[in-house]
Design a protein around this motif. Structure first.
Motif, PDB file in Angstrom:
ATOM      1  N   ALA A  40      41.781  10.820 -70.671  1.00 47.50           N
ATOM      2  CA  ALA A  40      43.343   9.999 -70.912  1.00 47.50           C
ATOM      3  C   ALA A  40      43.206   8.307 -70.529  1.00 47.50           C
ATOM      4  O   ALA A  40      42.393   7.759 -71.193  1.00 47.50           O
ATOM      5  N   SER A  41      44.061   7.456 -70.357  1.00 47.08           N
ATOM      6  CA  SER A  41      44.190   6.095 -70.008  1.00 47.08           C
ATOM      7  C   SER A  41      42.881   5.592 -69.466  1.00 47.08           C
ATOM      8  O   SER A  41      43.016   4.826 -69.388  1.00 47.08           O
ATOM      9  N   GLY A 226      45.048   7.653 -65.231  1.00 45.07           N
ATOM     10  CA  GLY A 226      45.336   8.382 -67.411  1.00 45.07           C
ATOM     11  C   GLY A 226      46.510   9.432 -66.537  1.00 45.07           C
ATOM     12  O   GLY A 226      46.744  10.528 -65.361  1.00 45.07           O
ATOM     13  N   GLN A 227      47.028   9.545 -67.686  1.00 43.33           N
ATOM     14  CA  GLN A 227      48.565  10.800 -67.741  1.00 43.33           C
ATOM     15  C   GLN A 227      47.482  11.688 -67.715  1.00 43.33           C
ATOM     16  O   GLN A 227      48.467  12.775 -67.245  1.00 43.33           O
ATOM     17  N   PHE A 231      42.205   9.471 -62.084  1.00 40.40           N
ATOM     18  CA  PHE A 231      42.357   7.665 -61.171  1.00 40.40           C
ATOM     19  C   PHE A 231      40.871   6.850 -61.368  1.00 40.40           C
ATOM     20  O   PHE A 231      39.869   8.018 -61.119  1.00 40.40           O
ATOM     21  N   LEU A 232      40.242   5.384 -61.064  1.00 43.47           N
ATOM     22  CA  LEU A 232      39.316   5.145 -61.417  1.00 43.47           C
ATOM     23  C   LEU A 232      39.397   3.761 -60.344  1.00 43.47           C
ATOM     24  O   LEU A 232      39.967   2.878 -61.286  1.00 43.47           O
ATOM     25  N   TRP A 233      39.141   3.248 -59.343  1.00 44.73           N
ATOM     26  CA  TRP A 233      39.637   2.116 -58.866  1.00 44.73           C
ATOM     27  C   TRP A 233      38.331   1.449 -57.914  1.00 44.73           C
ATOM     28  O   TRP A 233      37.691   2.188 -57.395  1.00 44.73           O
ATOM     29  N   ARG A 248      45.859  18.678 -63.956  1.00 48.49           N
ATOM     30  CA  ARG A 248      47.090  18.351 -64.105  1.00 48.49           C
ATOM     31  C   ARG A 248      47.659  16.858 -64.738  1.00 48.49           C
ATOM     32  O   ARG A 248      47.658  15.888 -63.435  1.00 48.49           O
ATOM     33  N   ASP A 249      48.428  17.141 -65.202  1.00 50.26           N
ATOM     34  CA  ASP A 249      49.176  15.610 -65.986  1.00 50.26           C
ATOM     35  C   ASP A 249      49.744  14.804 -64.707  1.00 50.26           C
ATOM     36  O   ASP A 249      50.620  15.726 -63.644  1.00 50.26           O
TER      37      ASP A 249
END
Length: 272
Positions: A40-41, A226-227, A231-233, A248-249
């Protein structure tokens, strides 16, 4: 790292995570590192980095026109070009508000294609994915949200985000600093932020509240979620990055478990 085992209690069928140090060492993992997930994002991190490479190569310039009248490549990367979230309807004058926009990233992809004659997905593959050995990663759709990848591949990318070899370090430093500071806007999933800070494609933690990173994440932390539940930080003060992919969304469950997960990771890193 024991903190990574927190993903075992999450209400998801599959999850995988890793923590990567500033020197590129994978400090800990959990879950299947080679399982492919839709990003996703989180795709926007890969797309933004591809644009940074294109800037270095002279294919694009930050201040060249792109998008609505008055907008530039810089505006679109920083979600301040004025576009609607998903449509190319202009909602605001460029530079006056932070309006998170998939449309803006799609226009960026088209601008690079026009400038180079190379499909954006291929430019990403040749310029970013192949050099980093990200063989399981591919852009299969929109530059805004269409990539698939693995934690193993994104760990390589997380190392690059901390010690760049594919772009000038000064370019990455600029990209991870606030662009057009002071703009208000909505952080998707977390509501309106008086200062919705963003870099060149990277969301900046700064002092946003609520937020998807930890309560103890430094203001310099940058990344994306992302939806699709991903995630990535990168936290420069902690000298580490974390990647987490799930199937899972995004929803209330993620807003509840992600920040404590990050705080546990940071606490374990501080105690090493």
């Amino acid at each position: 790292m024991n903190s990574l085992q927190k993903i075992d209690s999450w209400p998801v069928d599959n999850a995988a995570a890793a923590v990567v140090s500033a020197d590129g060492e994978v400090l800990g993992t959990a879950g299947d590192q080679d399982r492919r997930f839709p990003l996703a994002s989180v795709t926007k991190l890969l797309s933004a980095y591809t644009v940074l490479i294109a800037l270095d190569e002279g294919a694009l310039e930050l201040d060249q026109p792109a998008g609505p009248e008055g907008s530039t490549v810089r505006h679109l990367l920083a979600h301040s070009g004025g576009y609607d979230f998903g449509e190319r309807t202009v909602r605001y004058t460029p530079g006056t508000r932070r309006l998170y926009s998939n449309a803006g990233f799609e226009v960026l992809g088209e601008k690079l294609e026009e400038a180079t004659g190379i499909a954006f997905a291929e430019y990403m593959r040749e310029g970013l994915l192949v050099p980093l050995g990200m063989a399981a990663t591919a852009l299969e759709g929109s530059p805004a949200a269409g990539a698939v990848s693995t934690v193993a591949d994104l760990s390589r990318f997380a190392a690059e985000l901390q010690s760049p070899v594919l772009t000038d370090p000064g370019r990455l430093e600029e990209a991870s600093q606030v662009v057009f500071p002071g703009l208000a806007g909505v952080l998707p999933g977390f509501g309106r932020q008086k200062e919705n800070d963003w870099g060149l494609g990277f969301e900046i933690r700064d002092h946003k509240s609520p937020h998807w990173t930890g309560t103890n994440s430094s203001a310099k932390t940058f990344g994306h979620f992302g939806q699709s539940g991903t995630f990535l930080w990168v936290d420069p003060d902690a000298q580490a990055a974390a990647v987490c992919l799930t199937d899972r969304d995004f929803g209330p469950w993620a807003a509840e478990v992600w920040p404590p997960f990050t705080d546990a990771v940071l606490a374990e890193l501080a105690g090493r």
